[in-house]
Every structure is written in C-alpha cells, then in structure tokens.
Design an enzyme around this catalytic site. Structure first.
Site, PDB file in Angstrom:
ATOM      1  N   LYS A 116       0.808  -1.222   0.000  1.00 20.13           N
ATOM      2  CA  LYS A 116       0.000   0.000   0.000  1.00 20.13           C
ATOM      3  C   LYS A 116       0.842   1.273   0.000  1.00 20.13           C
ATOM      4  O   LYS A 116       0.485   2.278  -0.626  1.00 20.13           O
ATOM      5  CB  LYS A 116      -0.958  -0.011   1.196  1.00 20.13           C
ATOM      6  CG  LYS A 116      -2.151  -0.940   1.016  1.00 20.13           C
ATOM      7  CD  LYS A 116      -3.097  -0.851   2.197  1.00 20.13           C
ATOM      8  CE  LYS A 116      -4.426  -1.537   1.929  1.00 20.13           C
ATOM      9  NZ  LYS A 116      -4.300  -2.947   1.569  1.00 20.13           N
ATOM     10  N   GLU A 200      -3.100   7.321   6.985  1.00 18.82           N
ATOM     11  CA  GLU A 200      -3.656   8.314   6.071  1.00 18.82           C
ATOM     12  C   GLU A 200      -4.724   9.132   6.780  1.00 18.82           C
ATOM     13  O   GLU A 200      -5.325   8.669   7.764  1.00 18.82           O
ATOM     14  CB  GLU A 200      -4.304   7.643   4.858  1.00 18.82           C
ATOM     15  CG  GLU A 200      -3.348   7.075   3.841  1.00 18.82           C
ATOM     16  CD  GLU A 200      -4.083   6.442   2.681  1.00 18.82           C
ATOM     17  OE1 GLU A 200      -3.433   6.228   1.643  1.00 18.82           O
ATOM     18  OE2 GLU A 200      -5.286   6.156   2.798  1.00 18.82           O
ATOM     19  N   HIS A 235     -15.102  -2.779   6.567  1.00 17.51           N
ATOM     20  CA  HIS A 235     -14.301  -2.537   5.364  1.00 17.51           C
ATOM     21  C   HIS A 235     -14.402  -3.678   4.355  1.00 17.51           C
ATOM     22  O   HIS A 235     -13.576  -3.765   3.440  1.00 17.51           O
ATOM     23  CB  HIS A 235     -12.827  -2.285   5.707  1.00 17.51           C
ATOM     24  CG  HIS A 235     -12.622  -1.191   6.703  1.00 17.51           C
ATOM     25  ND1 HIS A 235     -12.861   0.136   6.416  1.00 17.51           N
ATOM     26  CD2 HIS A 235     -12.223  -1.213   8.007  1.00 17.51           C
ATOM     27  CE1 HIS A 235     -12.608   0.875   7.480  1.00 17.51           C
ATOM     28  NE2 HIS A 235     -12.225   0.090   8.457  1.00 17.51           N
ATOM     29  N   ARG A 292      -5.782  -8.602  -9.491  1.00 17.07           N
ATOM     30  CA  ARG A 292      -6.446  -9.901  -9.682  1.00 17.07           C
ATOM     31  C   ARG A 292      -7.869  -9.666 -10.163  1.00 17.07           C
ATOM     32  O   ARG A 292      -8.320  -8.529 -10.261  1.00 17.07           O
ATOM     33  CB  ARG A 292      -6.485 -10.666  -8.363  1.00 17.07           C
ATOM     34  CG  ARG A 292      -7.117  -9.817  -7.249  1.00 17.07           C
ATOM     35  CD  ARG A 292      -7.350 -10.580  -5.979  1.00 17.07           C
ATOM     36  NE  ARG A 292      -7.676  -9.715  -4.860  1.00 17.07           N
ATOM     37  CZ  ARG A 292      -8.855  -9.148  -4.628  1.00 17.07           C
ATOM     38  NH1 ARG A 292      -9.859  -9.347  -5.465  1.00 17.07           N
ATOM     39  NH2 ARG A 292      -9.063  -8.382  -3.575  1.00 17.07           N
TER      40      ARG A 292
END
Length: 495
Positions: A116, A200, A235, A292
């Site tokens: 990430k 973040e 999430h 993917r």
C-alpha cells in the site's frame, strides 16, 4: 494459447474460471481436498488432483506444492482466482522460473501495487490525487504517534500488506491511538506476516468507487468503467452496483484515464482494479490497486458484455486486446448481492453448516454464481460466501425492482444468510436515491433486516399481548399469595 490450466482456488470462482476455460478449449485441473471432498467445483474439472491437506494450512497457500502439481502433470498455466495466492508476487515469480504461465500480471507489478505504501507513492508521483499520509512504512508506535499528530485526526491505519478489509482501524482521538495501533499490528502480523503499516487522513462518509482496467503486453489498455462498492461492513464489501449513481461522464472519464495512466507507468497487463474514495465535494483520491479478478467482476461483465476471465487469460498469454476504449459502452444496470452464510443479527458472524435447501428464481435478469447446492456443506475453514446473485435491468430502478423480486422468491434453508440484510438495503430510501456511502450500515440502518409495516405492527401487537398476559399472571399470583397469607392469619386468630 495454453492447452491446460490448474485452478488454484475453490468455490464459485473456481467454477467461473472453469466454465470460460472449457469454452476456450483448455483442459481444466482442480484440486480435491479432504476439507471439501464433495465440493461442487470438482464437477467442472476435466482432471482432479486428489490431495490430503495439512490440517495446519491450505494447499491454496502452498506455492511449492502448486508448482509441483503443475510440473508432475505437465500443466501449462495456473489461475489463482481471488484471495489465497492471487496477489502473491512469489507465486508469479516461481511460475516464471518454472516456465508455467501465471494468469495475472508479473511479479514486480504485484509486489509494487500490493504494498500500500509503494502503490500510494507511485500514484502520487503519477499526479493522481492521494490523501495526506505517511511517506514510509511505520514499524513502531513512536512513528505512528508522530504521523498521527502531523496529519491530524481522524486517521486510518492500514497494514501495508493488507487486503480484504483486514488490518485496518479508524482513529478519531489521540487517546485511542495506542490500542488501535496494537490491534492493527497484531492482525497484520497474523494475517500477512508483516506488521508494518501506513497512516492516512480519514475521509468521513466517502463513496467507494473502483475502476476496472484491462491491459495487454503490447502497451494497449482500456478501462471498463466503474463499480460502486460503498455497502460495506468492517471494510468488507457486501453488495455492489455498476455503474455508479454519482459519476458524471467527465468524472468517469477522468478517473478511468488516471487508472490507465497508473497501470502504464508500471507496464501492467491483464485484469486489474484501481480503487478510489470520493468525498462529499466530489474530490477523488487513490485508495489501492487489486492485481487480480475481483469478486464483483460479474456486474462489469453485465454492463459491458465482455467476459473478463476470457480476456484475463488471453492477455496473460500475450494476445493483443481485441477492442479499443471507444468500443466499450455501458448497457443497462447491474447489482451484485453476496449471499453469505452469516447471522446478520449477530454482527454478521459466520454460520457454517449444511444447506438443506437452496433455490433461486429462473429468469432472464438473474445470474447465479455459486459454489454450492442443496445438501452441500459450507465448511468453517473457508470464507462464508454461498452465492453471488447478479441482477440486471435496463436502468437502475428496474434493477432494484428485479433484485427485490429475486430476494422475495429465493429460498435457503439450513443456515442463516445475508438475504434479510439485502432486503433491508434495497428498500431503504438512501439506497434507492443513490445517496448512500460507506457509513450506511453503521449510521443509516436501524436493523440489518427488513420488515414490512404490517409485520412490524403485528410484532408490536404480539409483544403487547404477551406483556399484558404476563402482567395478568403476576397480578393473579400476587392476589393468590396475599389471600393465602390473610387466610392463615385469620385461622390462627380463630383457632
């Protein structure tokens, strides 16, 4: 074109891959394990590899065993599906070493976009908007605290190697930071064997929009528009639709172009999904990239008419893309419902078990992707997905109407499922008008299941009747007790 393919996966995605591969004239190999000896996906294999799994692990996570199977059986390619090793740069690298075709991008692209922090930095250098965040991996609490204070709360902590909604925590206040840091580190270490993370700025109540891209090895790339994935819990996505209600033609094209630009920067090929967050002011920010096939890929197939698995295989083996961006049009609307074996009233906890009965309507606007049928066992050792219901319509309202009709006429007995939840969502005004966002479940749903007004009134009347009856019984007991005490006192006085 390859002549043989090992599907290193199970369930509905194994069936989905097998169907397209068979249509392409490819011999399909599947793995039979002792955890799912009678699995439905085995019926779709041309050849079955029988293995006894180590109880401490899964064959679908064993790179060297998969390579061995291919070498011993002269299988030319591996398709990893989604989950398991689908985003493993090591598997892609070992396939390359052993001259086995990996149906996916190269190991460098998987590694870069799977991390990430690296993906975020690449997006930023490419001119794609990103949220304010840490510029390097965080490996200790001191650095986590420093970055949290620098960015300002609320923040979100993410496992660098994370995926599937794991290893993520929102922190709104400084006194929550240490506990949340420990939770993320422990979960990341357990799930990904990597406890580094990034921080973040957290966007409150965003839309979650993802762009499907497809690229070949010759520099050609297209995007296949977007999917809306904002109905989530913890999430993790529960239902999706395509296209999105909020994107204008201009914004759709801009996000698509930026997704393609990012892919060209790393010479990406085959299928990929670039995910964004869109805030209330319609600003969008890069979130991550999945290298993917996605669980929700069928709704893109429905609105574009393109078989994504077929294109994934063709681009992986080196064929040139068959179409240009101008050839791809949006036709109609599609909604995907992930029917999981979960108890929605117990915070969506898994409910594995045997499916006594499973029936869905047979109609032109429903596609069912499933790895199960009546009598099959949903094992506790894998994910809880039973089926994906993919519903289409000429427009969004028709797709919603069709979805409600499908839910009303679907039957699954033996395990609790997410079907009552979908009925609640599909009838909710915020979903109907398209204004929902990622906080929908936590902030908008009073309860995770739907009840008609008449049902609610009947339930209230029954509850009132039960309450009144219970009160009457209490009063009778009290009167009986009081009279008995009075009678005994009188007897003692008289005699």
């Amino acid at each position: 074109m390859i002549r043989s393919l090992l599907i290193a996966n199970r369930g509905e995605i194994a069936i989905r891959i097998a169907q397209t591969a068979t249509d392409m004239g490819i011999v399909v190999y599947c793995i039979q394990t002792n955890r799912e000896a009678n699995a439905l996906y085995l019926d779709y294999a041309d050849e079955i590899i029988i293995l006894e799994e180590n109880p401490n692990g899964s064959i679908y996570l064993n790179v060297e065993e998969l390579i061995r199977i291919c070498k011993e059986n002269k299988i030319e390619a591996i398709h990893p599906g989604y989950g398991f090793l689908s985003e493993s740069p090591y598997l892609a690298s070992r396939c390359k070493d052993e001259d086995i075709m990996f149906i996916g991008p190269n190991d460098k692209a998987i590694y870069t976009m799977g991390n990430k922090g690296m993906a975020r930095n690449l997006a930023k250098k490419s001119g794609i908007p990103v949220l304010e965040g840490s510029t390097s991996n965080i490996t200790n609490f001191k650095d986590a605290k420093m970055w949290a204070e620098k960015i300002g709360y609320p923040i979100i902590m993410k496992a660098v190697a994370g995926g599937g909604g794991k290893g993520m925590r929102i922190v709104r206040f400084s006194d929550e930071l240490e506990l949340m840091y420990k939770l993320v580190v422990n979960e990341a270490k357990s799930a990904f064997n990597d406890d580094s993370l990034l921080i973040e700025k957290y966007v409150e109540n965003p839309k979650h929009i993802e762009i499907q891209i497809l690229a070949d090895k010759h520099g050609n790339a297209v995007h296949l528009y977007e999917r809306e994935c904002s109905i989530q819990r913890k999430h993790q996505k529960l239902m999706e639709e395509a296209p999105s209600t909020i994107l204008t033609k201009e914004l759709r094209n801009k996000m698509g172009e930026m997704a393609l630009y990012l892919c060209k920067k790393i010479k990406y090929h085959t299928l990929g999904t670039v995910e964004f967050l869109v805030d209330k002011d319609m600003n969008f920010y890069f979130l991550e990239m999945n290298t993917r096939v996605q669980v929700e890929h069928p709704i893109t197939e429905c609105i574009t008419g393109i078989d994504l698995i077929e294109q994934q295989i063709k681009t992986a083996v080196g064929e040139v893309l068959e179409f240009e961006q101008s050839d791809i049009k949006i036709k109609g609307w599609a909604i995907e419902l992930r029917v999981n074996a979960e108890d929605v009233q117990a915070d969506f906890s898994p409910t594995p078990g045997i499916i006594d009965k499973m029936e869905f309507p047979n109609c032109s606007f429903l596609r069912v992707d499933t790895g199960f049928e009546s009598g099959k066992l949903i094992p506790p050792s894998y994910d809880s997905m039973i089926s994906k219901l993919i519903i289409t319509g000429n427009d969004r309202q028709e797709a919603i109407d069709h979805a409600i009709a499908i839910i009303d006429n679907s039957v699954i007995k033996g395990v609790k499922t997410t079907i009552p939840f979908f009925k609640s969502v599909l009838n909710h005004p915020d979903f109907i008008n398209g204004s929902y966002n990622t906080s929908f479940i936590s902030e908008k749903l009073d309860k995770p299941y739907f009840q008609e007004q008449d049902e609610e009134k009947a339930a209230a009347i029954m509850a009132l009747q039960a309450y009144l009856k219970e009160n009457q019984n209490i009063e009778k007991n009290m009167v009986h007790e009081d009279s008995s005490v009075w009678a005994s006192k009188m007897r003692s006085k008289l005699f």
